[in-house]
Scaffold this motif. Structure first.
Motif, PDB file in Angstrom:
ATOM      1  N   TRP A   1       0.326  12.139   3.676  1.00 56.90           N
ATOM      2  CA  TRP A   1       0.544  10.907   4.276  1.00 56.90           C
ATOM      3  C   TRP A   1       0.893   9.980   3.846  1.00 56.90           C
ATOM      4  O   TRP A   1       1.180   9.097   3.164  1.00 56.90           O
ATOM      5  N   GLY A   2       2.223   9.440   4.583  1.00 56.66           N
ATOM      6  CA  GLY A   2       3.367   8.715   4.074  1.00 56.66           C
ATOM      7  C   GLY A   2       3.386   8.354   2.688  1.00 56.66           C
ATOM      8  O   GLY A   2       3.729   9.657   1.912  1.00 56.66           O
ATOM      9  N   ALA A   3       3.650   7.149   2.485  1.00 58.61           N
ATOM     10  CA  ALA A   3       4.428   7.741  -0.001  1.00 58.61           C
ATOM     11  C   ALA A   3       3.403   6.445  -0.145  1.00 58.61           C
ATOM     12  O   ALA A   3       2.712   7.166  -1.237  1.00 58.61           O
ATOM     13  N   GLY A   4       2.074   6.195   0.933  1.00 62.62           N
ATOM     14  CA  GLY A   4       1.066   5.598   0.015  1.00 62.62           C
ATOM     15  C   GLY A   4       0.593   5.383  -1.589  1.00 62.62           C
ATOM     16  O   GLY A   4       1.325   4.951  -2.093  1.00 62.62           O
ATOM     17  N   ASP A   5      -0.897   5.593  -1.626  1.00 58.11           N
ATOM     18  CA  ASP A   5      -0.871   5.404  -3.596  1.00 58.11           C
ATOM     19  C   ASP A   5      -0.943   6.427  -4.404  1.00 58.11           C
ATOM     20  O   ASP A   5      -0.400   6.183  -5.506  1.00 58.11           O
TER      21      ASP A   5
ATOM     22  N   GLY B   1       2.493   8.505  -3.410  1.00 59.24           N
ATOM     23  CA  GLY B   1       4.145   8.518  -3.559  1.00 59.24           C
ATOM     24  C   GLY B   1       3.947   9.872  -2.416  1.00 59.24           C
ATOM     25  O   GLY B   1       3.290  10.492  -2.527  1.00 59.24           O
ATOM     26  N   TYR B   2       5.237  10.720  -3.313  1.00 53.06           N
ATOM     27  CA  TYR B   2       6.010  11.441  -2.797  1.00 53.06           C
ATOM     28  C   TYR B   2       5.734  12.144  -4.049  1.00 53.06           C
ATOM     29  O   TYR B   2       5.533  12.076  -4.958  1.00 53.06           O
TER      30      TYR B   2
ATOM     31  N   PHE C   1       6.555  10.342 -10.033  1.00 54.01           N
ATOM     32  CA  PHE C   1       6.087   9.550  -9.031  1.00 54.01           C
ATOM     33  C   PHE C   1       5.294   8.583 -10.295  1.00 54.01           C
ATOM     34  O   PHE C   1       4.414   9.467 -10.692  1.00 54.01           O
TER      35      PHE C   1
ATOM     36  N   TYR D   1       1.417  -3.151  -3.697  1.00 55.30           N
ATOM     37  CA  TYR D   1       1.356  -3.612  -1.876  1.00 55.30           C
ATOM     38  C   TYR D   1       1.378  -4.944  -2.195  1.00 55.30           C
ATOM     39  O   TYR D   1       1.363  -5.453  -1.256  1.00 55.30           O
TER      40      TYR D   1
END
Lengths: 115, 112
Positions: free
Chosen positions: A97-101, A103-104, B46, B51
């Motif tokens: 889900w998304g790029a988040g913690d 990444g991709y 990655f 954040y």
């Protein structure tokens, strides 16, 4: 499979022909992204799929570009009437889900050369 | 306009010579800043997500830091296998789309 799979890895096409690029994401990843990487350029966002939502096509450079994702899994990026400026590496990525913690996860890309 | 700029474009180091890569950003509403590593002929891999200003993350010889205007990727005592292109990217906006804006990358070469 364990990673994101893209095919073909290389594609040479004549100007004006249509091409289809395929992406097989990681099983269970609901988000799928297409990016383009041109020589000397950064990665450029093209399109984003998330679950059953309508795709975000805001990065597609022209109406010659389109993409679909079937059954929430495999995606195909189609370029119609290819031009020399379409030559680039097309990268697909997926995530939970998304790029988040985390990444991709990217595939190795399809290198497209338009001659 | 949201923008990400990386410097230097290329960096050559001797093995063991520590240095830092810079990523400066001008964005409206940072959701996250990402570092990726890319080897020739492969997709980016990655490394980190940051954040908020003041946040730091480490992995082996790499440490990423974030301020309100820029991020640094510090490489301590690099080895030849650290040679790669390092990409910085930002996620902006109010929703969790995961769309990233990438910088052009810094190509690092570490000589033995």
């Amino acid at each position: 499979g364990a990673g994101v799979s893209q095919s073909p890895s290389n594609k040479v096409t004549e100007k004006g022909k249509d091409v289809e690029l395929r992406c097989d994401p990681i099983s269970g990843h609901t988000a799928l992204y297409w990016y383009r990487q041109s020589l000397g350029q950064g990665l450029e966002f093209l399109i984003y799929f998330q679950g059953n939502s309508a795709p975000d096509k805001s990065g597609l450079p022209s109406d010659r570009f389109s993409a679909e994702r079937t059954g929430g899994s495999v995606s195909t990026l189609t370029i119609q009437r290819t031009q020399q400026e379409d030559s680039a590496v097309y990268l697909c990525a997926s995530s939970i889900w998304g790029a988040g913690d985390y990444g991709y996860t990217f595939g190795s890309g399809t290198r497209l050369t338009v001659v | 306009e949201d923008q990400v700029t990386q410097s230097p474009e290329a960096l050559r180091l001797q093995e063991g010579e520590s240095s830092s890569l810079n990523c400066s950003y001008t964005v409206s509403g940072l959701r996250g800043l990402f570092w990726y590593r890319q080897d020739p002929g492969k997709g980016p891999e990655f490394l980190f997500t940051l954040y908020s200003a003041g946040e730091e993350k480490e992995k082996e010889r790499l440490k990423a830091t974030l301020t309100k205007k820029e991020s640094f990727l510090h490489i301590t005592a690099p080895k030849p296998e650290d040679s790669a292109t390092y990409l910085c990217a930002v996620e902006v906006g109010s929703s969790n789309t995961g769309k990233l804006i990438f910088g052009q990358g810094t190509t690092l070469q570490v000589k033995p």
